[in-house]
Each structure stands twice: as structure tokens, then as C-alpha cells.
Design a protein around this motif. Structure first.
Motif, PDB file in Angstrom:
ATOM      1  N   SER A  36       0.834  -1.191   0.000  1.00  0.00           N
ATOM      2  CA  SER A  36       0.000   0.000   0.000  1.00  0.00           C
ATOM      3  C   SER A  36       0.870   1.244   0.000  1.00  0.00           C
ATOM      4  N   ALA A  37       0.579   2.141  -0.927  1.00  0.00           N
ATOM      5  CA  ALA A  37       1.322   3.391  -1.013  1.00  0.00           C
ATOM      6  C   ALA A  37       0.435   4.508  -0.493  1.00  0.00           C
ATOM      7  N   HIS A  38       1.045   5.484   0.173  1.00  0.00           N
ATOM      8  CA  HIS A  38       0.284   6.604   0.722  1.00  0.00           C
ATOM      9  C   HIS A  38       0.758   7.904   0.102  1.00  0.00           C
ATOM     10  N   ARG A  39      -0.184   8.810  -0.141  1.00  0.00           N
ATOM     11  CA  ARG A  39       0.155  10.087  -0.780  1.00  0.00           C
ATOM     12  C   ARG A  39       0.857  11.004   0.216  1.00  0.00           C
ATOM     13  N   VAL A  40       1.936  11.620  -0.226  1.00  0.00           N
ATOM     14  CA  VAL A  40       2.662  12.580   0.615  1.00  0.00           C
ATOM     15  C   VAL A  40       1.918  13.911   0.567  1.00  0.00           C
ATOM     16  N   VAL A  41       1.463  14.388   1.730  1.00  0.00           N
ATOM     17  CA  VAL A  41       0.720  15.652   1.742  1.00  0.00           C
ATOM     18  C   VAL A  41       1.578  16.818   2.220  1.00  0.00           C
ATOM     19  N   ARG A  42       2.698  16.516   2.877  1.00  0.00           N
ATOM     20  CA  ARG A  42       3.545  17.611   3.351  1.00  0.00           C
ATOM     21  C   ARG A  42       4.953  17.069   3.543  1.00  0.00           C
ATOM     22  N   THR A  62      14.371   9.121   4.945  1.00  0.00           N
ATOM     23  CA  THR A  62      15.753   9.485   4.635  1.00  0.00           C
ATOM     24  C   THR A  62      15.905   9.702   3.138  1.00  0.00           C
ATOM     25  N   ILE A  63      14.847   9.390   2.369  1.00  0.00           N
ATOM     26  CA  ILE A  63      14.951   9.626   0.933  1.00  0.00           C
ATOM     27  C   ILE A  63      14.150  10.872   0.575  1.00  0.00           C
ATOM     28  N   GLY A  64      14.566  11.530  -0.483  1.00  0.00           N
ATOM     29  CA  GLY A  64      13.911  12.767  -0.891  1.00  0.00           C
ATOM     30  C   GLY A  64      12.530  12.479  -1.458  1.00  0.00           C
ATOM     31  N   VAL A  65      11.506  12.994  -0.816  1.00  0.00           N
ATOM     32  CA  VAL A  65      10.157  12.833  -1.350  1.00  0.00           C
ATOM     33  C   VAL A  65       9.604  14.219  -1.646  1.00  0.00           C
ATOM     34  N   ALA A  66       8.618  14.268  -2.515  1.00  0.00           N
ATOM     35  CA  ALA A  66       7.974  15.533  -2.852  1.00  0.00           C
ATOM     36  C   ALA A  66       6.489  15.404  -2.543  1.00  0.00           C
ATOM     37  N   VAL A  67       5.849  16.542  -2.313  1.00  0.00           N
ATOM     38  CA  VAL A  67       4.403  16.522  -2.120  1.00  0.00           C
ATOM     39  C   VAL A  67       3.759  15.922  -3.364  1.00  0.00           C
ATOM     40  N   GLY A  68       2.807  15.017  -3.147  1.00  0.00           N
ATOM     41  CA  GLY A  68       2.139  14.373  -4.271  1.00  0.00           C
ATOM     42  C   GLY A  68       2.718  13.005  -4.592  1.00  0.00           C
ATOM     43  N   ASP A  69       3.912  12.710  -4.038  1.00  0.00           N
ATOM     44  CA  ASP A  69       4.485  11.380  -4.242  1.00  0.00           C
ATOM     45  C   ASP A  69       3.606  10.322  -3.591  1.00  0.00           C
ATOM     46  N   TRP A  70       3.711   9.085  -4.100  1.00  0.00           N
ATOM     47  CA  TRP A  70       3.103   7.935  -3.444  1.00  0.00           C
ATOM     48  C   TRP A  70       4.237   7.210  -2.735  1.00  0.00           C
ATOM     49  N   GLY A  95      21.798  30.292  -7.965  1.00  0.00           N
ATOM     50  CA  GLY A  95      22.859  30.596  -7.009  1.00  0.00           C
ATOM     51  C   GLY A  95      24.027  29.691  -7.269  1.00  0.00           C
ATOM     52  N   GLY A  96      25.018  29.747  -6.413  1.00  0.00           N
ATOM     53  CA  GLY A  96      26.283  29.034  -6.546  1.00  0.00           C
ATOM     54  C   GLY A  96      26.193  27.737  -7.318  1.00  0.00           C
ATOM     55  N   ARG A  97      25.951  26.635  -6.604  1.00  0.00           N
ATOM     56  CA  ARG A  97      25.908  25.353  -7.260  1.00  0.00           C
ATOM     57  C   ARG A  97      24.450  25.048  -7.586  1.00  0.00           C
ATOM     58  N   ALA A  98      24.203  24.720  -8.841  1.00  0.00           N
ATOM     59  CA  ALA A  98      22.826  24.490  -9.252  1.00  0.00           C
ATOM     60  C   ALA A  98      22.300  23.197  -8.636  1.00  0.00           C
ATOM     61  N   VAL A  99      21.207  23.289  -7.907  1.00  0.00           N
ATOM     62  CA  VAL A  99      20.616  22.106  -7.302  1.00  0.00           C
ATOM     63  C   VAL A  99      19.194  21.965  -7.811  1.00  0.00           C
ATOM     64  N   GLU A 100      18.884  20.783  -8.307  1.00  0.00           N
ATOM     65  CA  GLU A 100      17.534  20.548  -8.784  1.00  0.00           C
ATOM     66  C   GLU A 100      16.622  20.222  -7.620  1.00  0.00           C
ATOM     67  N   GLN A 101      15.401  20.726  -7.705  1.00  0.00           N
ATOM     68  CA  GLN A 101      14.460  20.504  -6.625  1.00  0.00           C
ATOM     69  C   GLN A 101      13.127  20.102  -7.241  1.00  0.00           C
ATOM     70  N   VAL A 102      12.527  19.041  -6.706  1.00  0.00           N
ATOM     71  CA  VAL A 102      11.205  18.651  -7.188  1.00  0.00           C
ATOM     72  C   VAL A 102      10.175  19.330  -6.299  1.00  0.00           C
ATOM     73  N   LEU A 103       9.385  20.205  -6.905  1.00  0.00           N
ATOM     74  CA  LEU A 103       8.408  20.974  -6.124  1.00  0.00           C
ATOM     75  C   LEU A 103       7.179  20.141  -5.803  1.00  0.00           C
ATOM     76  N   LEU A 238      -0.708  19.355   0.418  1.00  0.00           N
ATOM     77  CA  LEU A 238      -1.736  18.802  -0.465  1.00  0.00           C
ATOM     78  C   LEU A 238      -3.047  18.700   0.307  1.00  0.00           C
ATOM     79  N   VAL A 239      -4.117  19.197  -0.271  1.00  0.00           N
ATOM     80  CA  VAL A 239      -5.428  19.075   0.379  1.00  0.00           C
ATOM     81  C   VAL A 239      -6.404  18.417  -0.587  1.00  0.00           C
ATOM     82  N   GLU A 240      -7.385  17.735  -0.001  1.00  0.00           N
ATOM     83  CA  GLU A 240      -8.386  17.071  -0.814  1.00  0.00           C
ATOM     84  C   GLU A 240      -9.588  17.989  -0.945  1.00  0.00           C
ATOM     85  N   LEU A 241     -10.140  18.035  -2.144  1.00  0.00           N
ATOM     86  CA  LEU A 241     -11.285  18.891  -2.414  1.00  0.00           C
ATOM     87  C   LEU A 241     -12.558  18.125  -2.054  1.00  0.00           C
ATOM     88  N   PRO A 242     -13.516  18.789  -1.372  1.00  0.00           N
ATOM     89  CA  PRO A 242     -14.734  18.072  -0.989  1.00  0.00           C
ATOM     90  C   PRO A 242     -15.420  17.396  -2.185  1.00  0.00           C
TER      91      PRO A 242
END
Ligand SMILES: Nc1nc2c(ncn2[C@@H]2O[C@H](COP(=O)(O)OP(=O)(O)OP(=O)(O)O)[C@@H](O)[C@H]2O)c(=O)[nH]1
Ligand SMILES: [Zn+2]
Length: 349
Positions: A36-42, A62-70, A95-103, A238-242
Motif C-alpha cells: 500500500s502506497a500513501h500520498r505525501v501531503v507535506r 531518509t529519501i527525498g520525497v515531494a508533495v504528491g508522491d506515493w 545561485g552558486g551550485r545548481a541544485v535541482e528541486q522537485v516541487l 496537499l489538500v483534498e477537495l470536498p
């Protein structure tokens, strides 16, 4: 017949397609605890909040997760992996060293929010639309705070927004008339995910609150005069819409670096990209070359000269980033070879 490898010796998949294949292949059947996978909300520093049937649950990761990930949990209740993402918004921190970020990940709609204004500087909107196209999700342009726009400016401003967003729906909204949000609501129901991106104060949280119909996310009170807010989003949420669907808020984006977004830029400037294909020379710089279809369109008033300039600027930026990544890759390769040759030379200490 060769014996199956013990799990620890199964080589890790090297790219997502292999990972997907591995997931669907019975030989790689996932352990029970992965089922079972759960949605990352924050996302917080070393933990994240998951939506579970029993409500929100904070778990260490310990692993990089993003909002919306399962997210997949191991037996200890830690995040042990994520399901392959269908789409993701990636930006390069500048800035200095370019770092990619998953929003945010697993999105259906990327809503670029910008206050509706006549003669607005559209460079940022176009850049965010390129980011949206590059995500793989459907871009949307939400023209916010139309109540603050002079009535006679609304029409012209909307045409300017439309010209900056070829192939993208433009939805004008205001919090003073919540029915203006109905077209956005209709796009999300019953189970699609929309992420709102835009500068700080663009009205992202207000849009999401209006859609949710409550005060799920804190925003500053509406100020009639300047439309500036006090609230700054502290985390992506992440919020759920009624009525069905999911909404993701993001912090105001000040500097948005594009990386690996050449196709996103082409799509965001589809009008110029399409015309450029008709220029006499395939490497036309759209300066003074004969038979330039882009310049001809500018002379006919069909394309704004400023837009061509902004397109050039983004392309230069992409070329610069590509060179930077190439240089880094070359330097890492040199280091690797230096190490290999050291290790293979027995005469050296
Ligand atoms: N008059 C008017 N004000 C609005 C409207 N939408 C948002 N605002 C105001 O604009 C300010 C900024 O809105 P937010 O929703 O907090 O903006 P944001 O994009 O979430 O900003 P960050 O969280 O800083 O990224 C607040 O004071 C809102 O009340 C609108 O439709 N009309
Ligand atoms: Zn040309």
C-alpha cells in the motif's frame, strides 16, 4: 537452470522505465509491506506527512520525497521508496551550485497564478509556463485578483495573458466572486491533482482556499488597496477537495531556474517555435536573415518583439545550464579515471 539471485544481489534499476518494468514483473514482486502506497501531503526536513485511511500520519524519511508522491513504507514505518512519478515539477535553485528541486509530483494540472494586470511584465509568467509544460502535466494560467483590475483593462489584459500562453486555458478569478473558480473546480473533479505555482502574493493560497471552501491554508486578509499579503506559505501542502480532486500549494517562487526544459520552452513559445520552422534558414536567428517568418510576424503585429527577446533569453539560459552540467559531468569523469588509474597502479602507495 540458474538459481534466482538473492534480493540483495538484484542490481538496482538504473532508470525509471526499468523500475516500472521491475514493479510490474512478477520476479520482482514487492514484499507485502510495500503493497500500500500513501500520498505525501507535506514534506518537512527529515519527515513527511502521509494521507492514510486513519488520517494524516507523520513518518521519518531518509529519501527525498515531494508533495504528491506515493510513498512506500517498510516494516519499521519509514519511507522506503516512492512509486515512479507520472509527472513532476523540477526547478533549478539559482545561485552558486545548481541544485535541482522537485516541487511536486504526480500532477495533472499545473496552474500558473498571476494577478491580472494590463501591460504586466509577462517574463515570469512565460517562464513558469515553460516549467509547467516541462512537468508533463497540463498547464493552466489562472489570472487572479481580477477585482483589482480596472474594468476597462480586463479585456485587453486577458488578451495579453492569452498571447503569453498559446495552447493554455486562461481562467480569470477573484475571491470576491467564488463562482469564478467553477471552471477550475470542474477541471479537477473527481480525482485529478492540481498544483498552484506563482510568485509570492500571486493568490495561490487564496485560490486553493476558495476551491476548498474553508480556510485550510492561512492567507493574509484581503486588502482592497494593494493586494499584497502578509502570509507566506511555509511548506508545500496537499489538500483534498470536498467534490473530489487534490490541490497542492507551493511557496512563492522568487527565482526559478529551468533545467532540462528545452521542450517546455518550445511548448511555452509554441507560436514562435511554429513560425521558426517556416524561416528560410533552419538556423535562422530571426535578426535580419532573409525569409524570416518570425520577424515577418512581428512586423505584422502578430507577435510582440519583447516576447521574442524573452524566448531568446530563456534559450540562452538553457544553453548555459547544459554547458554547466556538461562541464560538471566531464570533471567527475576525470576524477573517476584518476582514481581508477591510481588503484590499478601497484607501484603507487
Ligand atoms: N482583492 C483581492 N485580493 C486577493 C485576491 N486573491 C488574493 N488576494 C490577496 O492577495 C494577498 C496574497 O494572496 P495569497 O493567496 O496569500 O498569495 P500566495 O500566492 O499564496 O502567496 P505566498 O503564500 O506568499 O506564496 C492576500 O492578501 C490575499 O488576500 C482576490 O481575488 N482579490
Ligand atoms: Zn527567422
Amino acid at each position: 537452470m540458474p538459481l534466482p539471485l538473492p534480493p540483495a544481489l538484484v542490481p538496482p534499476p538504473t532508470d525509471l522505465s526499468l523500475f516500472r518494468a521491475a514493479l510490474s514483473h512478477s520476479e520482482f514482486a514487492l514484499p507485502h509491506s510495500y503493497s500500500s502506497a500513501h500520498r505525501v501531503v507535506r514534506v518537512e526536513r527529515k519527515s513527511c506527512v502521509l494521507a492514510t485511511p486513519d488520517g494524516p500520519r507523520t513518518v521519518p524519511t531518509t529519501i527525498g520525497v515531494a508533495v504528491g508522491d506515493w510513498a512506500l513504507l517498510d516494516d519499521a514505518g519509514q519511507v522506503s521508496g516512492i512509486q515512479p512519478r507520472s509527472t513532476e515539477i523540477r526547478r533549478l535553485g539559482v545561485g552558486g551550485r545548481a541544485v535541482e528541486q522537485v516541487l511536486a509530483a504526480n500532477l495533472d494540472i499545473v496552474a500558473v497564478c498571476a494577478p491580472l494586470e494590463r501591460d504586466a511584465r509577462l517574463g515570469r509568467v512565460e517562464r513558469l509556463l515553460a516549467l509547467a509544460w516541462a512537468s508533463g502535466a497540463q498547464p493552466l494560467l489562472v489570472a487572479t485578483k481580477i477585482d483589482l483590475c480596472r474594468p476597462e483593462d480586463v479585456g485587453p489584459a486577458l488578451s495579453q495573458f492569452g498571447a503569453a500562453a498559446p495552447g493554455v486555458d486562461v481562467v480569470p478569478v477573484t475571491v470576491t466572486d467564488l463562482t469564478s473558480l467553477d471552471p477550475v473546480r470542474a477541471m479537477i473533479a473527481p480525482d485529478r491533482t492540481l498544483v498552484a505555482i506563482g510568485a509570492s502574493g500571486a493568490g495561490k493560497s487564496t485560490l486553493i482556499n476558495g476551491l476548498v471552501g474553508g480556510m485550510e491554508l492561512a492567507t493574509g486578509a484581503v486588502r482592497e488597496s494593494d493586494g499584497k499579503g502578509r502570509h507566506t506559505t511555509a511548506w508545500r501542502e496537499l489538500v483534498e477537495l470536498p467534490g473530489g480532486g487534490y490541490l497542492i500549494d507551493t511557496p512563492g517562487l522568487r527565482a526559478v531556474g529551468l533545467s532540462d526544459a528545452a521542450e517546455g520552452v518550445d511548448a511555452a513559445y509554441a507560436d514562435i517555435t511554429d513560425l521558426a520552422a517556416q524561416c528560410r534558414f533552419s538556423d535562422c536567428g530571426h535578426e535580419s536573415e532573409p525569409g524570416c517568418a518570425v520577424r515577418a510576424a512581428i512586423e505584422r503585429g502578430e507577435i510582440d518583439a519583447g516576447r521574442l527577446e524573452r524566448h531568446r533569453k530563456l534559450q540562452r539560459e538553457l544553453a548555459f545550464q547544459a554547458r554547466r552540467f556538461d562541464a560538471r559531468a566531464r570533471s567527475e569523469e576525470r576524477k573517476r579515471w584518476a582514481k581508477l588509474s591510481r588503484n590499478s597502479n601497484p607501484a603507487r602507495p
